[in-house]
Design an enzyme around this catalytic site. Structure first.
Site, mmCIF file in Angstrom:
data_model
loop_
_atom_site.group_PDB
_atom_site.id
_atom_site.type_symbol
_atom_site.label_atom_id
_atom_site.label_comp_id
_atom_site.label_asym_id
_atom_site.label_seq_id
_atom_site.Cartn_x
_atom_site.Cartn_y
_atom_site.Cartn_z
ATOM 1 N N HIS A 250 7.402 -3.185 -4.010
ATOM 2 C CA HIS A 250 7.964 -3.784 -2.804
ATOM 3 C C HIS A 250 8.797 -2.767 -2.020
ATOM 4 O O HIS A 250 9.615 -2.055 -2.579
ATOM 5 C CB HIS A 250 8.830 -4.981 -3.218
ATOM 6 C CG HIS A 250 9.314 -5.814 -2.087
ATOM 7 N ND1 HIS A 250 8.468 -6.493 -1.247
ATOM 8 C CD2 HIS A 250 10.569 -6.086 -1.642
ATOM 9 C CE1 HIS A 250 9.171 -7.163 -0.349
ATOM 10 N NE2 HIS A 250 10.457 -6.906 -0.558
ATOM 11 N N ASP B 213 3.747 -5.272 -5.855
ATOM 12 C CA ASP B 213 4.825 -6.042 -5.233
ATOM 13 C C ASP B 213 4.860 -7.450 -5.813
ATOM 14 O O ASP B 213 3.824 -8.106 -5.943
ATOM 15 C CB ASP B 213 4.571 -6.097 -3.720
ATOM 16 C CG ASP B 213 5.668 -6.789 -2.937
ATOM 17 O OD1 ASP B 213 6.688 -7.176 -3.535
ATOM 18 O OD2 ASP B 213 5.505 -6.935 -1.714
ATOM 19 N N SER C 47 9.573 -7.660 4.348
ATOM 20 C CA SER C 47 10.163 -8.580 3.376
ATOM 21 C C SER C 47 10.709 -9.830 4.071
ATOM 22 O O SER C 47 9.969 -10.528 4.765
ATOM 23 C CB SER C 47 11.247 -7.853 2.573
ATOM 24 O OG SER C 47 11.613 -8.585 1.430
#
Length: 366
Positions: free
Chosen positions: A336, A304, A224
């Site tokens: 995600h 995601d 991320s």
């Protein structure tokens, strides 16, 4: 929605059943400036929530009302007009430990006191003391404003990666917004990577790195926001170099880049930003061509919200002129950072296996 005659209770009639004591999202986002403090009582037998308002809520000053007005509402925090920032996620930390199942050991080290930078180092079970091990420099995610190298999720993840790949890992603890606005996280992570490189001559401050690290097999990885930081580190290595270190590969797990509704959150966290074209937010072709490694592995999750910008990064990297090999792994039906929430599920185990295989040069083109 109505007030009782005494003005003390606000009732909200809900269109669905309350589960446990959870409050629906729309209640959290209610724009009533007199909700200075709330006591919430939930009955599973009723479709009402009773909120006890403070007895003096009608006596609040105009300045109080102004200070409680929202200025910005982002994915991970909101900003009030008086400058207060309210984060939506807390960060829990656990101490280092020796894992009894895998034999992986961990300890914490201080890299810098000003600014405050530290790291958790993970050492796999040593079978051959003469064998040098690859090094993984890991950068945790969390939207640049929460999570930690010391959190249970990342401690477990990096322990698994170290055990599977038989590598040493240095998981950097960088400064978080708002205490340390961007670009602090980038600078802290770069300082951490330079600290790792300072052991290449075998006389650095950390014995585990001096004794066991193979500085010709160094990898940078992150998820991320940590994937975003990892990319910038690889660009710096390609631009400035990292004496004594060969950066072999870059591993990005569900990376964050510009092109989503979160762009303005990143711009707010980085007061010295260069706008939507800032190369830390939206990597430029020049930066992509200068990645200081020969291999890149990108993980995608089908559902995601960052899947699109991750795919954009992959396509731009291939046509940037960068001389290297990029691999992609996608997990269908997942969201995600699913591997942090469900670390023992089949696809999370697959992610750890492929991440580790990449470090050991075993991943073939998919």
């Amino acid at each position: 929605m109505c007030l009782c005659p005494g003005g003390q209770l606000l009732f909200l009639q809900l269109g669905h059943k309350i589960i446990g004591n959870r409050i629906p999202v729309f209640l959290v986002n209610l724009k009533c400036h007199f909700f200075v403090s709330l006591s919430v009582y939930v009955s599973q037998a009723s479709s009402f929530i009773a909120i006890a308002l403070p007895s003096n809520h009608y006596n609040s000053s105009p300045m109080d009302s102004f200070n409680n007005q929202l200025l910005h509402h982002f994915r991970f925090f909101r900003v009030y007009k008086d400058g207060r920032i309210e984060k939506f996620h807390s960060t829990h930390k656990i101490p280092p430990s020796d894992d009894q199942i895998t034999g992986v050991r961990s300890k914490d080290v201080v890299i810098s006191s000003e600014p405050a930078i530290s790291a958790r180092i993970f050492l796999p079970k040593i079978h051959d003391p003469t064998r040098k091990l690859p090094v993984l420099f890991y950068v945790h995610g969390g939207g640049f404003c929460f999570q930690s190298a010391f959190s249970p999720e990342f401690h477990k993840l990096v322990t698994s990666l170290v055990a599977k790949s038989n590598a040493i890992a240095v998981s950097v603890e960088y400064g978080l917004f708002p205490e340390r606005p961007l670009p602090g996280c980038y600078e802290d992570s770069w300082a951490g990577l330079q600290w790792v490189a300072s052991h290449a001559n075998r006389n650095g401050p950390e014995p585990w790195l001096n004794e066991y690290a193979d500085f010709n097999r160094v990898f940078i990885g992150g998820d991320s926001g940590g994937g975003n930081i990892s990319h910038t580190l690889a660009v710096r290595v390609g631009t400035l170099g990292l004496p004594g270190v060969k950066l072999v590969g870059l591993i990005l797990v569900h990376p964050f880049f510009g092109g989503t509704e979160d762009d303005h959150m990143w711009l707010y966290m980085c007061p010295t930003n260069g706008g939507l074209e800032d190369p830390r937010l939206k990597p430029s072709a020049e930066d992509l061509s200068r990645l200081g490694c020969e291999k890149v592995l990108i993980f995608f999750a089908q559902n995601d919200h960052l899947r699109g910008v991750g795919g954009w990064y992959y396509e731009e990297l291939k046509k940037s002129g960068w001389v290297g090999n990029v691999e992609v792994v996608e997990h269908e039906g997942e969201n995600h950072v699913f591997h942090l929430r469900k670390p023992d599920c089949e696809k999370a185990i697959d992610l750890v296996n492929k991440f580790s295989a990449f470090i050991n040069h075993l991943l073939q083109r998919l």
